[in-house]
Write an enzyme that holds these catalytic residues in place. Sequence first.
Site, PDB file in Angstrom:
ATOM      1  NE  ARG A 144      -4.269  -1.641   1.511  1.00  0.00           N
ATOM      2  CZ  ARG A 144      -5.438  -2.090   2.103  1.00  0.00           C
ATOM      3  NH1 ARG A 144      -5.377  -1.570   3.415  1.00  0.00           N
ATOM      4  NH2 ARG A 144      -6.462  -2.803   1.501  1.00  0.00           N
ATOM      5  CD  GLN A 149      -3.037   5.839  -3.580  1.00  0.00           C
ATOM      6  OE1 GLN A 149      -3.313   6.552  -4.772  1.00  0.00           O
ATOM      7  NE2 GLN A 149      -2.712   6.333  -2.443  1.00  0.00           N
ATOM      8  CG  ASP A 152      -4.939  -1.928  -2.807  1.00  0.00           C
ATOM      9  OD1 ASP A 152      -5.143  -3.169  -2.439  1.00  0.00           O
ATOM     10  OD2 ASP A 152      -4.767  -1.199  -1.813  1.00  0.00           O
ATOM     11  CB  SER A 155      -8.157  -0.556  -2.082  1.00  0.00           C
ATOM     12  OG  SER A 155      -7.133  -0.702  -1.111  1.00  0.00           O
ATOM     13  CE1 TYR A 252      -4.903  -4.942   4.611  1.00  0.00           C
ATOM     14  CE2 TYR A 252      -2.274  -4.661   4.439  1.00  0.00           C
ATOM     15  CZ  TYR A 252      -3.807  -5.206   3.676  1.00  0.00           C
ATOM     16  OH  TYR A 252      -3.546  -5.188   2.435  1.00  0.00           O
TER      17      TYR A 252
END
Length: 401
Positions: A144, A149, A152, A155, A252
Amino acid sequence: MDCVGPKFVISNETTTMKIVITKERRAHERRVAATPDTVKKFISLGFEVSVEQDAGLNSRISNEAYESAGASVSADIASLLGSADIVLKVQRPLLAGEGEINELALMKRGAMLIAMLSPYSEPAAIQQYANAGITALTLEFVPRITRAQSMDVLSSQSNLAGYRAVLEAINVYDRAMPMMMTAAGTIAPARVMVLGAGVAGLQAIATAKRLGAIVSATDVRAASKEQVESLGGKFVMVESDEVKNAETAGGYAKEMSDDYKRRQAELVAETLKKQDIAICTALIPGRKAPILINDEMVHSMRPGSVIVDLAAEQGGNCTLTKPGEVVEVNGVTIIGLFNIPSRLSADASALYAKNILNFVSPMIDADKRFAVNWQDEIIAATVLTRDNEIVHPNFKPAGAA
């Protein structure tokens, strides 16, 4: 065989590299790893693309749409996998004894496999990838960081899961969500509590608010407070010095101390008594899902209340969740469905396919050569096996260099 870019050179013969997208054969999976849009882009990068017949039907993508994008479509899975230089999948391939075919056995040695391989859930499969000579990259491990991004997958899929969780709750909740003022009387708005304010949780908060609910949320990460409140939710959390270090470098939540968990459980228990819907989203990579709602809390909720447990596949955040099922306990409906993103397969596939395209594209240099930088932090974080060995430090056999 020397790899020089989207081309392989064998002796004096040059062969275009081939990407293959197969049908997903695991239960509850309706997504596909490429769309016509990403197929076009792969072809523009110099790849040949082949798609297994009907691979996209569950995501509302026809065989003709893939062909119009420039891909070839074939029903011969053995030929497809046997000729693939790169195999793109959503979930890990079927192994011996897991289904109708052994997909891994059909892949040629030296091929690259890119998918969500669930390495923590299925560590034994990693050795099989190494034995098969497959270079296996697992997309759940994309770090991350800012430049990753767009790659990902956790996500992109969690965002849809949070949205869908609210819809699943509404589907069985037998009251209205927003306040309604009518000549016959006023209907009070539903109260929704979201447990875990990560990507899925934040989307659940936003969705519930848009539908007119009164929303509260809890998370062990103090940084979540501002995000929750910016979406119009009330943040519920035990104040403690421990929360200052409750987040990993990857963003996380960490597992908290027993004392903190006890105090947080007491606070959640009191809040849940007043809620109509609870949505659980808390997961810790590589571990069983933390328990957030116990039997006693479920029994304290009002009849007609709903719990949606997005952590069902990792054991569940609720002690009474039945993974893969919808059950009713003391008048409370508990939804533990598997693979929630797949229930929005068209959009989930579109986002996932774009994640993969963004992951593969940097492997092509300015001269359209396939030039993987194995030291790049994104690649290094995701490679499980290479050159017939397990290379990821989290899974290397004891004593391996």
